[in-house]
Structures are given as C-alpha cells and as structure tokens.
Design a protein around this motif. Structure first.
Motif, PDB file in Angstrom:
ATOM      1  N   SER A  12       0.913  -1.231  -0.014  1.00 20.70           N
ATOM      2  CA  SER A  12       0.073  -0.033  -0.050  1.00 20.70           C
ATOM      3  C   SER A  12       0.925   1.317  -0.101  1.00 20.70           C
ATOM      4  N   ALA A  13       2.117   1.024  -0.004  1.00 19.47           N
ATOM      5  CA  ALA A  13       3.022   2.283   0.063  1.00 19.47           C
ATOM      6  C   ALA A  13       2.910   2.935  -1.118  1.00 19.47           C
ATOM      7  N   ASN A  14       3.281   4.333  -1.104  1.00 19.20           N
ATOM      8  CA  ASN A  14       3.552   5.064  -2.332  1.00 19.20           C
ATOM      9  C   ASN A  14       5.051   5.330  -2.280  1.00 19.20           C
ATOM     10  N   SER A  15       5.903   4.333  -3.046  1.00 16.94           N
ATOM     11  CA  SER A  15       7.153   4.624  -3.275  1.00 16.94           C
ATOM     12  C   SER A  15       7.799   6.145  -3.851  1.00 16.94           C
ATOM     13  N   GLN A  16       8.557   6.823  -3.193  1.00 13.06           N
ATOM     14  CA  GLN A  16       9.106   7.975  -3.843  1.00 13.06           C
ATOM     15  C   GLN A  16      10.521   7.576  -4.429  1.00 13.06           C
ATOM     16  N   LEU A  17      10.704   6.273  -4.610  1.00 13.76           N
ATOM     17  CA  LEU A  17      11.921   6.029  -5.093  1.00 13.76           C
ATOM     18  C   LEU A  17      12.421   6.481  -6.480  1.00 13.76           C
ATOM     19  N   VAL A  18      11.607   6.688  -7.426  1.00 17.35           N
ATOM     20  CA  VAL A  18      12.078   7.155  -8.632  1.00 17.35           C
ATOM     21  C   VAL A  18      12.451   8.822  -8.534  1.00 17.35           C
ATOM     22  N   GLU A  19      11.716   9.418  -7.800  1.00 18.89           N
ATOM     23  CA  GLU A  19      12.214  10.841  -7.383  1.00 18.89           C
ATOM     24  C   GLU A  19      13.455  11.015  -6.630  1.00 18.89           C
ATOM     25  N   ILE A  20      13.619  10.013  -5.656  1.00 17.52           N
ATOM     26  CA  ILE A  20      14.730  10.183  -4.941  1.00 17.52           C
ATOM     27  C   ILE A  20      15.884   9.746  -5.769  1.00 17.52           C
ATOM     28  N   LEU A  21      15.861   8.622  -6.460  1.00 19.23           N
ATOM     29  CA  LEU A  21      17.019   8.285  -7.335  1.00 19.23           C
ATOM     30  C   LEU A  21      17.316   9.040  -8.256  1.00 19.23           C
ATOM     31  N   SER A  22      16.185  10.008  -8.944  1.00 23.08           N
ATOM     32  CA  SER A  22      16.568  10.981 -10.045  1.00 23.08           C
ATOM     33  C   SER A  22      17.466  11.982  -9.575  1.00 23.08           C
ATOM     34  N   ARG A  23      17.522  12.144  -7.956  1.00 28.01           N
ATOM     35  CA  ARG A  23      18.455  13.224  -7.560  1.00 28.01           C
ATOM     36  C   ARG A  23      20.085  12.661  -7.529  1.00 28.01           C
ATOM     37  N   HIS A  24      20.130  11.327  -7.515  1.00 22.91           N
ATOM     38  CA  HIS A  24      21.396  10.648  -7.646  1.00 22.91           C
ATOM     39  C   HIS A  24      22.051  10.379  -8.802  1.00 22.91           C
ATOM     40  N   THR A  25      21.404  10.509 -10.031  1.00 24.81           N
ATOM     41  CA  THR A  25      22.188  10.159 -11.281  1.00 24.81           C
ATOM     42  C   THR A  25      21.439  11.076 -12.238  1.00 24.81           C
ATOM     43  N   THR A  26      22.197  11.109 -13.448  1.00 27.90           N
ATOM     44  CA  THR A  26      21.637  11.851 -14.690  1.00 27.90           C
ATOM     45  C   THR A  26      21.177  11.022 -15.366  1.00 27.90           C
ATOM     46  N   MET A  27      20.991   9.800 -15.307  1.00 25.99           N
ATOM     47  CA  MET A  27      20.219   8.869 -16.322  1.00 25.99           C
ATOM     48  C   MET A  27      18.866   9.081 -16.201  1.00 25.99           C
ATOM     49  N   THR A  28      18.157   8.690 -17.135  1.00 23.94           N
ATOM     50  CA  THR A  28      16.400   8.791 -16.877  1.00 23.94           C
ATOM     51  C   THR A  28      16.504   7.762 -15.779  1.00 23.94           C
ATOM     52  N   VAL A  29      15.266   7.859 -14.927  1.00 27.50           N
ATOM     53  CA  VAL A  29      14.852   7.060 -13.948  1.00 27.50           C
ATOM     54  C   VAL A  29      13.379   7.099 -14.082  1.00 27.50           C
ATOM     55  N   VAL A  30      12.768   5.799 -14.381  1.00 27.01           N
ATOM     56  CA  VAL A  30      11.283   5.917 -14.682  1.00 27.01           C
ATOM     57  C   VAL A  30      10.709   4.436 -13.880  1.00 27.01           C
ATOM     58  N   LEU A  31       9.337   4.740 -13.656  1.00 29.08           N
ATOM     59  CA  LEU A  31       8.500   3.471 -12.785  1.00 29.08           C
ATOM     60  C   LEU A  31       8.453   2.492 -13.890  1.00 29.08           C
ATOM     61  N   ALA A  32       8.841   1.383 -13.608  1.00 27.46           N
ATOM     62  CA  ALA A  32       8.597   0.145 -14.696  1.00 27.46           C
ATOM     63  C   ALA A  32       7.243  -0.047 -15.076  1.00 27.46           C
ATOM     64  N   ALA A  33       7.188  -0.369 -16.338  1.00 25.64           N
ATOM     65  CA  ALA A  33       5.562  -0.790 -16.664  1.00 25.64           C
ATOM     66  C   ALA A  33       5.540  -1.979 -17.630  1.00 25.64           C
ATOM     67  N   SER A  34       4.315  -2.774 -17.957  1.00 28.85           N
ATOM     68  CA  SER A  34       4.469  -3.918 -18.745  1.00 28.85           C
ATOM     69  C   SER A  34       4.864  -3.298 -20.358  1.00 28.85           C
ATOM     70  N   ARG A  35       5.520  -4.045 -20.757  1.00 25.64           N
ATOM     71  CA  ARG A  35       6.015  -4.034 -22.163  1.00 25.64           C
ATOM     72  C   ARG A  35       6.778  -2.824 -22.411  1.00 25.64           C
ATOM     73  N   MET A  36       7.453  -2.431 -21.390  1.00 29.59           N
ATOM     74  CA  MET A  36       8.376  -1.213 -21.538  1.00 29.59           C
ATOM     75  C   MET A  36       9.775  -2.009 -22.050  1.00 29.59           C
TER      76      MET A  36
END
Length: 193
Positions: A46-70
C-alpha cells in the motif's frame, strides 16, 4: 541521445536499509555505462514509493517506474512498482500485479534476467532482512552472469550475507565501489565484441 539496447541488464535488490546503498551506488555510477539498471525494492503493497524521485537526484540517467511491455534501454534506471513482481522477457519488462508472494521479488527478477540475458545478466544484493536474492544469484551465476553483494557497510546484513553463503557471489564491496567493477565488465564486453 538515441535509445539503444543495453549491453548488460543489472538487477539491484534491496530491502531494509537499502536506500543508503542505492544513493551511494548511483552517486558513484557514470551515466554512460551502456547498461540498464532495474531497482527491485521491498516496499509495503500500500506504500506510495518515492524511489523514482529520490534516485533521480542521484543520477543524470533517466529514472522511470517500470511498466509492462516497456523495452529496456541502455543508461536508464527502472524501478519496480509497489505490490508487483517484475520480470524481463525479450528485452521487455513484465509487471505482474498484485505480487505473488511477499519478499521474493528479487529472486524472481534475477531469475528472469539470467534466462533472458545469460552472461550479460548482473545481480546486486544490497541491505535487507531474510534471503531474497540468494536463489537469483545462483541462477545468474549458472547462466554465466556476474553477481555482487554489499559488504559489512550494509545497514541490515541478512540479504547480502545470505547471497554470499551460496558461494555464487563474485564481488563483495561497498555500494560506491561496485561501479568501478561494472565498468570493467562493460569494457571487457566492448573490447571482445
């Protein structure tokens, strides 16, 4: 920068205490390794993860939430959604929600990259309780891939120690020293191609 298929897919698993390791790892990682990175973190369904936003502050790579067929791309970070299992098939991510069982997501993803990528699969086990990731490390090694476990710098040592106990871990290092070894693996691949 054009999208390209990754030369390696790196699964990074963690649970309790893993956030510090993620930050340390991505702070030290060059943004142009040619690898794709998939972060598998145990979070409450039930948690709303902020991991995408947090990791985006530690790399210049694109950070995205995984989705099917990606389709996985080089120099991109994918984060597992909450209450989901994640697999890699034909260079595409498959999200299975709700997850099948608690705290088996790392083993499931590592097993899928072992099958999909063979010697170009990499598994990294960071801080956490229990032993998720251990079976996946064994499958990656059996497929000719490379495995890492966090050393005594892990805030919670159970998961990395369990992985090491399998005898299938190639490198035991602090999170911020792993990128150097990853770069060597990538360089060897490029030079042998």
């Amino acid at each position: 920068m054009t999208s390209t298929s990754p030369n390696f897919v790196v699964g990074i698993g963690a649970s309790a205490g893993g956030l510090s390791a993620f930050k340390s790892f991505f702070n030290a990682l060059p943004p142009d390794t040619g690898m794709a990175f998939v972060v598998i973190s145990h979070i409450y369904p039930s948690a709303n993860s902020q991991l995408v936003e947090i990791l985006s502050r530690h790399t210049t790579m694109t950070v995205v939430l995984a989705a099917s067929r990606m389709k996985v791309q080089a120099n991109t970070v994918y984060v597992i959604p909450g209450n989901a299992d994640l697999l890699l098939e034909d260079r595409m991510l498959i999200v299975i929600s709700p997850r099948n069982r608690r705290n088996t997501q790392i083993d499931l993803f590592f097993s899928s990259i072992a099958l999909a990528m063979g010697p170009r699969a990499v598994g990294i086990v960071f801080s956490g309780y229990d032993g998720d990731g251990s079976g996946g490390c064994q499958r990656i090694k059996a497929a000719g891939g490379t495995t890492f476990a966090q050393d005594s710098s892990a805030e919670v040592s159970s998961m990395p120690l369990s992985a090491r106990a399998t005898g299938c871990v190639d490198f035991v290092l602090p999170a911020n020293e792993m990128p150097v070894e990853l770069q060597k693996i990538s360089d060897r691949f490029v030079n042998s191609a």
